[in-house]
Design an enzyme around this catalytic site. Structure first.
Site, PDB file in Angstrom:
ATOM      1  N   LYS A   1       0.826  -1.218   0.000  1.00  0.00           N
ATOM      2  CA  LYS A   1       0.000   0.000   0.000  1.00  0.00           C
ATOM      3  C   LYS A   1       0.850   1.253   0.000  1.00  0.00           C
ATOM      4  O   LYS A   1       0.478   2.260  -0.610  1.00  0.00           O
ATOM      5  CB  LYS A   1      -0.932   0.003   1.212  1.00  0.00           C
TER       6      LYS A   1
ATOM      7  N   LYS B   1      -4.599  -8.554  -6.258  1.00  0.00           N
ATOM      8  CA  LYS B   1      -5.827  -8.839  -5.526  1.00  0.00           C
ATOM      9  C   LYS B   1      -6.960  -7.903  -5.974  1.00  0.00           C
ATOM     10  O   LYS B   1      -6.702  -6.733  -6.276  1.00  0.00           O
ATOM     11  CB  LYS B   1      -5.536  -8.620  -4.033  1.00  0.00           C
TER      12      LYS B   1
ATOM     13  N   LYS C   1     -11.297  -2.962  -3.038  1.00  0.00           N
ATOM     14  CA  LYS C   1     -12.289  -1.879  -3.119  1.00  0.00           C
ATOM     15  C   LYS C   1     -11.679  -0.635  -3.730  1.00  0.00           C
ATOM     16  O   LYS C   1     -12.334   0.100  -4.445  1.00  0.00           O
ATOM     17  CB  LYS C   1     -12.721  -1.450  -1.713  1.00  0.00           C
TER      18      LYS C   1
HETATM   19  N1  AQP Z   1      -9.752 -10.106  -3.143  1.00  0.00           N
HETATM   20  C1  AQP Z   1     -10.063 -10.720  -2.017  1.00  0.00           C
HETATM   21  N2  AQP Z   1     -10.191 -12.060  -1.965  1.00  0.00           N
HETATM   22  C2  AQP Z   1     -10.509 -12.704  -0.814  1.00  0.00           C
HETATM   23  N3  AQP Z   1     -10.745 -12.041   0.346  1.00  0.00           N
HETATM   24  C3  AQP Z   1     -10.644 -10.698   0.337  1.00  0.00           C
HETATM   25  N4  AQP Z   1     -10.813  -9.766   1.287  1.00  0.00           N
HETATM   26  C4  AQP Z   1     -10.606  -8.533   0.774  1.00  0.00           C
HETATM   27  N5  AQP Z   1     -10.300  -8.627  -0.524  1.00  0.00           N
HETATM   28  C5  AQP Z   1     -10.310  -9.969  -0.827  1.00  0.00           C
HETATM   29  C6  AQP Z   1     -11.162 -10.085   2.654  1.00  0.00           C
HETATM   30  O1  AQP Z   1     -12.211  -9.212   3.057  1.00  0.00           O
HETATM   31  C7  AQP Z   1     -12.051  -8.944   4.453  1.00  0.00           C
HETATM   32  C8  AQP Z   1     -12.170  -7.472   4.695  1.00  0.00           C
HETATM   33  O2  AQP Z   1     -11.077  -6.818   4.123  1.00  0.00           O
HETATM   34  P1  AQP Z   1     -10.916  -5.269   4.343  1.00  0.00           P
HETATM   35  O3  AQP Z   1     -11.866  -4.544   3.513  1.00  0.00           O
HETATM   36  O4  AQP Z   1     -10.988  -4.922   5.770  1.00  0.00           O
HETATM   37  O5  AQP Z   1      -9.440  -5.009   3.927  1.00  0.00           O
HETATM   38  P2  AQP Z   1      -8.660  -5.352   2.620  1.00  0.00           P
HETATM   39  O6  AQP Z   1      -8.263  -6.790   2.672  1.00  0.00           O
HETATM   40  O7  AQP Z   1      -7.550  -4.348   2.530  1.00  0.00           O
HETATM   41  O8  AQP Z   1      -9.728  -5.137   1.485  1.00  0.00           O
HETATM   42  P3  AQP Z   1      -9.617  -4.288   0.192  1.00  0.00           P
HETATM   43  O9  AQP Z   1     -10.854  -4.534  -0.596  1.00  0.00           O
HETATM   44  O10 AQP Z   1      -8.316  -4.559  -0.488  1.00  0.00           O
HETATM   45  O11 AQP Z   1      -9.681  -2.814   0.757  1.00  0.00           O
HETATM   46  P4  AQP Z   1      -8.826  -1.552   0.370  1.00  0.00           P
HETATM   47  O12 AQP Z   1      -8.734  -1.499  -1.123  1.00  0.00           O
HETATM   48  O13 AQP Z   1      -9.566  -0.367   0.912  1.00  0.00           O
HETATM   49  O14 AQP Z   1      -7.506  -1.706   1.051  1.00  0.00           O
HETATM   50  C9  AQP Z   1     -10.724  -9.542   4.903  1.00  0.00           C
HETATM   51  O15 AQP Z   1     -10.965 -10.763   5.559  1.00  0.00           O
HETATM   52  C10 AQP Z   1     -10.015  -9.766   3.613  1.00  0.00           C
HETATM   53  O16 AQP Z   1      -9.100 -10.844   3.700  1.00  0.00           O
END
Ligand code: AQP
Length: 339
Positions: free
Chosen positions: A117, A200, A203
């Site tokens: 990040k 990955k 969001k």
């Molecule tokens: N691509 C993914 N595949 C499987 N699991 C996923 N999770 C997120 N993306 C995937 C799981 O969703 C839960 C919540 O995640 P989060 O939103 O708290 O944080 P993150 O993993 O950083 O999600 P994002 O979508 O990538 O958010 P941003 O872009 O804002 O940083 C977790 O259990 C995660 O494993």
């Protein structure tokens, strides 16, 4: 290994840092709902994690409600699970500070999510983004959670939670905090970006075309899968043929997770199929599974006061568990409580 000296209890959370994606649904929410009734379940909208990167204050409260609506629409039952948002339970921040004093800088330097990040911008990102994993450890250990269902991307942070618990227990000569088990199982532990199978699905990814949002309509879902990057080969005859084909494997894994089956069964159903056959079938399946959830999310979002009420009740229940654990932690550390 699961710590059997503590009552089995599940905790997990999702950041309201943007609209929920198919990755959040398959890697997290669907599994959270599946664990309801098996043991005590506590699910959180981790809004304090969201502000580790800039969030528009006008949007944040609404995104927090939208994530709560996503949980509810996918089947989370507030009479069976505790559902709340993190910032309403101040004990998260308080225990997070104590854990900042337990965690080592060297441990934080190994966190791959921070490296991804921050990228080449590490000097300019917030201190909160760097310290995020110790707040996450506090989220989990504040409830003495024994099980944390997460996607593959969060595994390292749950391992760090175990390191923090072990160091705290060792330094203060106690066995107060459990060794939490990360629960990472099933075909959808790492849903990849539709435009680049090595990244990955997130969001906050740059292009909307790289992810399926839980609120996308049928046309959008069909269009995004149609344009999803693939290699020119058709699907293989066996699952081994997906090795070194990240985009093809991702689409098969998404299908398997949506259909509650395995990649092997999907390949057995579509051996040698071309993308012109498989992509529309995948889009139809995704629409069938997601449309009822997105319709229910829209209905819930029409009544924000009701979502706020559910979160307030959940916050009261969360506080009732968290506060005694925080007080005991203060006592162990020697922080004076004179009232
Ligand atoms: N691509 C993914 N595949 C499987 N699991 C996923 N999770 C997120 N993306 C995937 C799981 O969703 C839960 C919540 O995640 P989060 O939103 O708290 O944080 P993150 O993993 O950083 O999600 P994002 O979508 O990538 O958010 P941003 O872009 O804002 O940083 C977790 O259990 C995660 O494993």
């Amino acid at each position: 290994m699961t710590d059997t000296t503590f009552t089995p209890r599940v905790f997990s959370g999702i950041k309201p840092s943007g609209g929920l994606t198919l990755g959040n649904y398959l890697g997290a929410i669907k599994r959270f709902v599946g664990m309801q009734g098996q043991m005590e379940t506590i699910y959180c909208v981790v809004d304090m994690h969201a502000i580790t990167v800039w969030q528009d204050p006008k949007e944040l409260a609404n995104m927090t409600r939208e994530v709560a609506a996503g949980y509810l629409a996918a089947g989370l039952d507030p009479s069976q699970s505790i559902l709340f948002n993190q910032s309403q339970v101040a004990a998260h921040a308080e225990l997070g500070w104590i854990f900042n004093c337990v965690a080592r800088v060297g441990w934080m330097n190994r966190m791959t999510q921070f490296k991804d990040k921050a990228g080449s911008n590490a000097e300019k990102v917030s201190l909160g983004l760097y310290a995020y994993p110790s707040l996450m450890a506090a989220d989990i250990l504040l409830y003495h959670a024994t099980h944390v269902p997460v996607g593959e991307d969060q595994k390292q942070h749950v391992e760090l939670t175990r390191d923090i618990a072990a160091k705290f227990n060792h330094d203060y000569k106690t066995d107060f905090f459990p060794m939490t088990t990360p629960v990472i199982e099933g075909p959808a532990m790492r849903i990849m970006n539709l435009r680049d199978g090595t990244k990955k699905m997130s969001k906050s990814g740059e292009s909307d075309m790289e992810r399926i949002n839980m609120t996308d309509d049928a046309d959008k879902i069909a269009k995004k899968f149609k344009k999803a990057k693939t290699d020119p080969e058709p699907l293989p005859e066996t699952v081994e043929g997906l090795a070194d084909r990240p985009e093809a494997r991702n689409l098969v894994e998404i299908y398997a997770a949506l259909d509650d089956t395995t990649p092997e069964a999907v390949i057995a159903q579509y051996p040698g199929a071309g993308w012109g056959t498989f992509k529309p079938a995948l889009a139809d399946l995704a629409v069938a599974k997601l449309a009822p959830i997105s319709e229910e999310m829209a209905r819930l979002m029409d009544d924000p006061a009701e979502i706020d009420r559910i979160l307030a009740v959940g916050s009261d229940k969360a506080r009732a568990i968290a506060e005694p654990i925080l007080k005991k932690t203060y006592d162990i550390v020697g922080l004076l409580r004179s009232s």
